[in-house]
Design an enzyme around this catalytic site. Structure first.
Site, PDB file in Angstrom:
ATOM      1  N   LEU A  78       0.972  -1.408  -0.374  1.00 43.78           N
ATOM      2  CA  LEU A  78       0.340  -0.301   0.238  1.00 43.78           C
ATOM      3  C   LEU A  78       1.098   1.426   0.366  1.00 43.78           C
ATOM      4  CD1 LEU A  78      -3.241  -1.137   2.321  1.00 43.78           C
ATOM      5  CD2 LEU A  78      -3.275  -1.042  -0.651  1.00 43.78           C
ATOM      6  N   CYS A  79       2.112   1.275  -0.510  1.00 40.83           N
ATOM      7  CA  CYS A  79       2.680   2.672  -0.652  1.00 40.83           C
ATOM      8  C   CYS A  79       2.305   3.116  -1.351  1.00 40.83           C
ATOM      9  CB  CYS A  79       4.547   1.736  -0.476  1.00 40.83           C
ATOM     10  SG  CYS A  79       4.932   1.654   1.691  1.00 40.83           S
ATOM     11  N   HIS A  80       2.898   4.630  -1.457  1.00 40.92           N
ATOM     12  CA  HIS A  80       2.759   5.432  -2.545  1.00 40.92           C
ATOM     13  C   HIS A  80       3.982   4.906  -3.403  1.00 40.92           C
ATOM     14  CE1 HIS A  80      -0.327   6.836  -0.539  1.00 40.92           C
ATOM     15  NE2 HIS A  80      -0.021   7.143  -1.192  1.00 40.92           N
ATOM     16  N   MET A 114       8.706   4.769   4.987  1.00 45.94           N
ATOM     17  CA  MET A 114       9.153   2.936   4.255  1.00 45.94           C
ATOM     18  C   MET A 114      10.387   2.933   3.034  1.00 45.94           C
ATOM     19  SD  MET A 114       7.066   1.516   6.308  1.00 45.94           S
ATOM     20  CE  MET A 114       7.571   0.041   5.089  1.00 45.94           C
ATOM     21  N   GLU A 115      10.746   3.774   2.668  1.00 44.98           N
ATOM     22  CA  GLU A 115      11.315   3.649   1.559  1.00 44.98           C
ATOM     23  C   GLU A 115      13.090   3.638   2.537  1.00 44.98           C
ATOM     24  OE1 GLU A 115       8.460   4.793  -0.392  1.00 44.98           O
ATOM     25  OE2 GLU A 115       9.107   5.538   1.404  1.00 44.98           O
ATOM     26  N   ASP A 129      23.927 -11.856   2.745  1.00 45.66           N
ATOM     27  CA  ASP A 129      24.057 -11.934   1.165  1.00 45.66           C
ATOM     28  C   ASP A 129      25.512 -12.781   0.788  1.00 45.66           C
ATOM     29  OD1 ASP A 129      23.280 -14.465  -0.854  1.00 45.66           O
ATOM     30  OD2 ASP A 129      24.169 -12.163  -2.292  1.00 45.66           O
TER      31      ASP A 129
END
Length: 160
Positions: A78-80, A114-115, A129
């Site tokens: 739901l992030c823009h 969020m970014e 990794d």
């Protein structure tokens, strides 16, 4: 910072929705996030000396973090989609850890927390990794928002 107590991604019926930000004013917004990955001291030395077989761990993780920030809307449902103006990914090496701090900036109607968080998480996952062949006991921890500025909710800065 006001907390209305309601979840903005749910409508009156409890269905998931994307928040409509079209009426919000455009403003400068920025966020910083951080986290760390604990590992054996020998692994930190190999990262520092650039002797990990897969290549330059920190520069690869930096690119991964930047790319992840740019793709956050593809990863978090739901992030823009945002037009980021800057993403920074910095590392600090400790005796038994690598710490990451990220920053994301833009001028838009919604924030970039969020970014910044996605950049930190993916940078740490990339380190994992690239080093898992020499250290399977690594632990990623404390991915967190450090600071956000801009928008109606104002400024947040994590203490201590």
């Amino acid at each position: 910072m006001a907390d209305s107590g309601r979840l903005t991604h749910l409508d009156e019926s409890g269905r998931v929705k994307m928040v409509d930000v079209s009426e919000k004013p455009v403003s400068e917004r920025q966020a910083r996030a951080g986290g760390r990955i604990r590992m054996r001291p020998a692994t930190v030395r190999r990262i520092s000396e650039q002797t990990v077989a897969k290549g330059n761990v920190l520069e690869t993780a930096r690119i991964a973090g930047i790319q992840a920030a740019k793709r956050t809307a593809d990863l978090i449902p739901l992030c823009h989609s945002l037009n980021l103006t800057a993403v920074e990914v910095e590392f600090t090496l400790g005796e038994d850890r690598v710490e990451v701090e990220t920053a994301a900036r833009l001028a838009d109607r919604t924030g970039v927390e969020m970014e910044a968080l996605t950049a930190a998480a993916v940078a740490l996952l990339t380190i994992y990794d690239m080093c898992k062949g020499v250290d399977r006991e690594m632990v990623i921890e404390e991915v967190r928002l450090l600071e956000k500025r801009g928008g109606a909710s104002g400024t947040f800065a994590r203490g201590g």
